[in-house]
Design an enzyme around this catalytic site. Structure first.
Site: not given
Ligand code: AP5
Length: 215
Positions: A13, A89, A128, A161, A172
């Site tokens: 994402k 979410r 990552r 991370r 998660r």
């Molecule tokens: P990446 O783009 O980083 O994936 P992502 O879907 O953004 O993964 P996240 O782990 O960041 O999502 P998340 O939803 O768990 O965490 P968030 O930061 O939102 O890609 C992942 C890896 O794959 C990278 O190395 C990339 O290079 C690689 N990649 C990407 N595309 C690829 C492809 N097509 N092929 C191969 N490799 C690829 O949230 C973190 C924390 O914040 C949560 O746990 C929570 O505590 C809090 N939080 C955030 N939002 C909320 C909310 N709405 N409500 C409550 N708490 C929240």
């Protein structure tokens, strides 16, 4: 225009949000990035709470998260497109977003769900690399920086991370399945599924294809 990027942790994402925001000039609203900024040097009790919640792989409270997003949306100039990554979410977050947009005479333009096989999710998270200042995301194998271990834009050292440790990753995914996946039912036919089991550029091309038909 308001777009949502939906998907399990590690689906890509953040990677796609950054590319789409750059390509279309959308404002990228990534709640994970916003919370990571708040939790970077935690001083207040609230900041410490957010850090502990994220480090455990749990979700930050709905009230706080909804307010953060509303505040951000309220700062956007009229006509500015927005791309929400990682929000909503939970059901209360989704209802609050619909209500907020409705009040402002807007609606969600499109919701893209990035569908990725579980094995690939594990591999994506395990490899990552993250730049804490610029918040750019890389992957050791699939999206490597030009110089190993160094951010292309800020020159800072890349780190893993804290919530990418295997035990937290498992939690998660559990949190996603229990609290976020039900949103697939909430949004139902409003969702466009994207097969994201391919490379970064191919996923981008698929998303672009859909968005270009809506412009
Ligand atoms: P990446 O783009 O980083 O994936 P992502 O879907 O953004 O993964 P996240 O782990 O960041 O999502 P998340 O939803 O768990 O965490 P968030 O930061 O939102 O890609 C992942 C890896 O794959 C990278 O190395 C990339 O290079 C690689 N990649 C990407 N595309 C690829 C492809 N097509 N092929 C191969 N490799 C690829 O949230 C973190 C924390 O914040 C949560 O746990 C929570 O505590 C809090 N939080 C955030 N939002 C909320 C909310 N709405 N409500 C409550 N708490 C929240």
């Amino acid at each position: 225009m308001v777009f949502l990027l939906f998907g399990p942790p590690g689906a890509g994402k953040g990677t796609q949000a950054e590319k789409l925001a750059r390509h279309y000039g959308f404002a990228q609203i990534s709640t994970g990035d916003m919370f990571r900024k708040i939790a970077k040097n935690p001083e207040t009790a609230t900041e410490k709470d957010i850090k502990a919640t994220m480090d455990a792989g749990e979700l930050v409270g709905d009230e706080q998260t909804i307010q953060l997003v509303k505040d951000k949306l309220n700062t956007l100039p009229a006509g500015q497109g927005a791309l929400l990554d990682g929000f909503p979410r939970t059901n209360p977050q989704a209802e609050a977003l619909d209500a907020f947009l409705h009040t402002n005479g807007q609606a969600i333009t499109a919701i893209f769900a990035l569908d990725v096989a579980e094995d690939a999710l594990v591999e994506r998270k395990a490899g990552r690399l993250f730049a804490p200042e610029s918040q750019r995301v890389y992957h050791k194998k699939y999206n490597p920086p030009q110089v190993p271990g160094v951010c292309d834009t800020s020159g800072e050292e890349l780190i893993q991370r804290a919530d990418d440790r295997p035990e937290i990753t498992r939690n998660r995914l559990k949190v996603y399945n229990e609290q976020t996946k039900p949103l697939l039912n909430y949004y139902g036919e409003r969702i466009t599924h994207i097969d994201a089991n391919c490379g970064v550029d191919e996923v981008f091309a698929l998303l672009k294809q859909h968005i270009d038909t809506l412009q």
